[in-house]
Design a protein around this motif. Structure first.
Motif, PDB file in Angstrom:
ATOM      1  N   ILE A  26       0.834  -1.205   0.000  1.00  0.00           N
ATOM      2  CA  ILE A  26       0.000   0.000   0.000  1.00  0.00           C
ATOM      3  C   ILE A  26       0.868   1.255   0.000  1.00  0.00           C
ATOM      4  N   PHE A  27       1.921   1.241   0.813  1.00  0.00           N
ATOM      5  CA  PHE A  27       2.710   2.451   1.024  1.00  0.00           C
ATOM      6  C   PHE A  27       4.083   2.463   0.358  1.00  0.00           C
ATOM      7  N   TRP A  28       4.730   1.306   0.264  1.00  0.00           N
ATOM      8  CA  TRP A  28       6.126   1.273  -0.173  1.00  0.00           C
ATOM      9  C   TRP A  28       6.324   0.188  -1.214  1.00  0.00           C
ATOM     10  N   SER A  29       6.115   0.513  -2.450  1.00  0.00           N
ATOM     11  CA  SER A  29       6.205  -0.479  -3.528  1.00  0.00           C
ATOM     12  C   SER A  29       7.641  -0.763  -3.957  1.00  0.00           C
ATOM     13  N   ASP A  30       8.617  -0.053  -3.390  1.00  0.00           N
ATOM     14  CA  ASP A  30      10.004  -0.245  -3.817  1.00  0.00           C
ATOM     15  C   ASP A  30      10.629  -1.529  -3.272  1.00  0.00           C
ATOM     16  N   LYS A  31       9.906  -2.253  -2.414  1.00  0.00           N
ATOM     17  CA  LYS A  31      10.325  -3.542  -1.870  1.00  0.00           C
ATOM     18  C   LYS A  31      11.583  -3.483  -1.011  1.00  0.00           C
ATOM     19  N   SER A  32      12.000  -2.321  -0.605  1.00  0.00           N
ATOM     20  CA  SER A  32      13.135  -2.226   0.305  1.00  0.00           C
ATOM     21  C   SER A  32      12.672  -2.671   1.698  1.00  0.00           C
ATOM     22  N   ASN A  33      13.602  -2.797   2.608  1.00  0.00           N
ATOM     23  CA  ASN A  33      13.245  -3.224   3.960  1.00  0.00           C
ATOM     24  C   ASN A  33      12.479  -2.109   4.654  1.00  0.00           C
ATOM     25  N   ASN A  34      11.187  -2.277   4.741  1.00  0.00           N
ATOM     26  CA  ASN A  34      10.327  -1.252   5.319  1.00  0.00           C
ATOM     27  C   ASN A  34       9.729  -1.681   6.651  1.00  0.00           C
ATOM     28  N   ASP A  35      10.321  -2.677   7.295  1.00  0.00           N
ATOM     29  CA  ASP A  35       9.777  -3.148   8.565  1.00  0.00           C
ATOM     30  C   ASP A  35       9.659  -2.035   9.607  1.00  0.00           C
ATOM     31  N   PRO A  36      10.686  -1.208   9.803  1.00  0.00           N
ATOM     32  CA  PRO A  36      10.530  -0.127  10.786  1.00  0.00           C
ATOM     33  C   PRO A  36       9.396   0.834  10.420  1.00  0.00           C
ATOM     34  N   ARG A  37       9.249   1.134   9.147  1.00  0.00           N
ATOM     35  CA  ARG A  37       8.184   2.044   8.712  1.00  0.00           C
ATOM     36  C   ARG A  37       6.817   1.391   8.909  1.00  0.00           C
ATOM     37  N   LEU A  38       6.734   0.090   8.651  1.00  0.00           N
ATOM     38  CA  LEU A  38       5.497  -0.658   8.861  1.00  0.00           C
ATOM     39  C   LEU A  38       5.099  -0.599  10.334  1.00  0.00           C
ATOM     40  N   HIS A  39       6.037  -0.870  11.217  1.00  0.00           N
ATOM     41  CA  HIS A  39       5.741  -0.849  12.650  1.00  0.00           C
ATOM     42  C   HIS A  39       5.351   0.550  13.119  1.00  0.00           C
ATOM     43  N   ASN A  40       5.966   1.576  12.555  1.00  0.00           N
ATOM     44  CA  ASN A  40       5.583   2.951  12.896  1.00  0.00           C
ATOM     45  C   ASN A  40       4.165   3.263  12.445  1.00  0.00           C
ATOM     46  N   ALA A  41       3.792   2.813  11.251  1.00  0.00           N
ATOM     47  CA  ALA A  41       2.435   3.053  10.740  1.00  0.00           C
ATOM     48  C   ALA A  41       1.399   2.375  11.636  1.00  0.00           C
ATOM     49  N   ILE A  42       1.677   1.138  12.044  1.00  0.00           N
ATOM     50  CA  ILE A  42       0.766   0.422  12.935  1.00  0.00           C
ATOM     51  C   ILE A  42       0.704   1.113  14.295  1.00  0.00           C
ATOM     52  N   SER A  43       1.845   1.558  14.797  1.00  0.00           N
ATOM     53  CA  SER A  43       1.874   2.255  16.091  1.00  0.00           C
ATOM     54  C   SER A  43       1.037   3.524  16.058  1.00  0.00           C
ATOM     55  N   ARG A  44       1.120   4.266  14.956  1.00  0.00           N
ATOM     56  CA  ARG A  44       0.317   5.489  14.836  1.00  0.00           C
ATOM     57  C   ARG A  44      -1.178   5.166  14.844  1.00  0.00           C
ATOM     58  N   LEU A  45      -1.561   4.080  14.167  1.00  0.00           N
ATOM     59  CA  LEU A  45      -2.971   3.690  14.153  1.00  0.00           C
ATOM     60  C   LEU A  45      -3.398   3.221  15.549  1.00  0.00           C
ATOM     61  N   ARG A  46      -2.542   2.493  16.227  1.00  0.00           N
ATOM     62  CA  ARG A  46      -2.872   2.075  17.597  1.00  0.00           C
ATOM     63  C   ARG A  46      -3.080   3.283  18.510  1.00  0.00           C
ATOM     64  N   ARG A  47      -2.262   4.309  18.335  1.00  0.00           N
ATOM     65  CA  ARG A  47      -2.417   5.528  19.167  1.00  0.00           C
ATOM     66  C   ARG A  47      -3.775   6.188  18.930  1.00  0.00           C
ATOM     67  N   VAL A  48      -4.271   6.132  17.709  1.00  0.00           N
ATOM     68  CA  VAL A  48      -5.593   6.694  17.419  1.00  0.00           C
ATOM     69  C   VAL A  48      -6.651   6.003  18.267  1.00  0.00           C
ATOM     70  N   PHE A  49      -6.500   4.691  18.457  1.00  0.00           N
ATOM     71  CA  PHE A  49      -7.509   3.919  19.184  1.00  0.00           C
ATOM     72  C   PHE A  49      -7.277   3.851  20.688  1.00  0.00           C
ATOM     73  N   GLU A  50      -6.246   4.510  21.204  1.00  0.00           N
ATOM     74  CA  GLU A  50      -5.987   4.474  22.645  1.00  0.00           C
ATOM     75  C   GLU A  50      -7.179   4.938  23.474  1.00  0.00           C
ATOM     76  N   ASN A  51      -7.887   5.937  22.988  1.00  0.00           N
ATOM     77  CA  ASN A  51      -9.023   6.489  23.741  1.00  0.00           C
ATOM     78  C   ASN A  51     -10.373   6.093  23.165  1.00  0.00           C
ATOM     79  N   VAL A  52     -10.347   5.135  22.245  1.00  0.00           N
ATOM     80  CA  VAL A  52     -11.592   4.664  21.642  1.00  0.00           C
ATOM     81  C   VAL A  52     -11.942   3.320  22.276  1.00  0.00           C
ATOM     82  N   PRO A  53     -13.083   3.229  22.905  1.00  0.00           N
ATOM     83  CA  PRO A  53     -13.438   1.978  23.571  1.00  0.00           C
ATOM     84  C   PRO A  53     -13.645   0.827  22.589  1.00  0.00           C
TER      85      PRO A  53
END
Length: 93
Positions: free
Chosen positions: A47-74
């Motif tokens: 979805i975000f990085w079609s260059d196929k480079s090692n994007n694991d850190p970026r993937l984990h950051n994207a998931i972390s940002r989404l998790r933060r959105v739901f911190e206050n959502v029951p």
């Protein structure tokens, strides 16, 4: 109820509204469109990085940002098993 307005990039629940950054809103939209709300690592990377480079850190950051959105959502959270899954008891997103 919890409402996600993809066009305005807002998550609305009760009287609260959370403005969601563009990349996070795109990721949430893909989770909501995915069967059983499940996305594989490679799907998120495509979805975000079609260059196929090692994007694991970026993937984990994207998931972390989404998790933060739901911190206050029951009742909504991102679970990690083999894949990532958006789950909760109130899925009227």
């Amino acid at each position: 109820d919890i409402i996600f307005d993809a066009d305005l990039r807002k998550l609305i629940f009760g009287k609260e509204e959370i403005q969601i950054p563009p990349q996070t809103a795109i990721l949430l939209k893909h989770f909501l469109e995915a069967p059983d709300y499940i996305l594989k690592d490679k799907e998120i990377k495509k979805i975000f990085w079609s260059d196929k480079s090692n994007n694991d850190p970026r993937l984990h950051n994207a998931i972390s940002r989404l998790r933060r959105v739901f911190e206050n959502v029951p009742s909504i959270e991102i679970q990690r098993d083999i894949n990532y899954k958006l789950e909760g008891t109130n899925k009227k997103l």
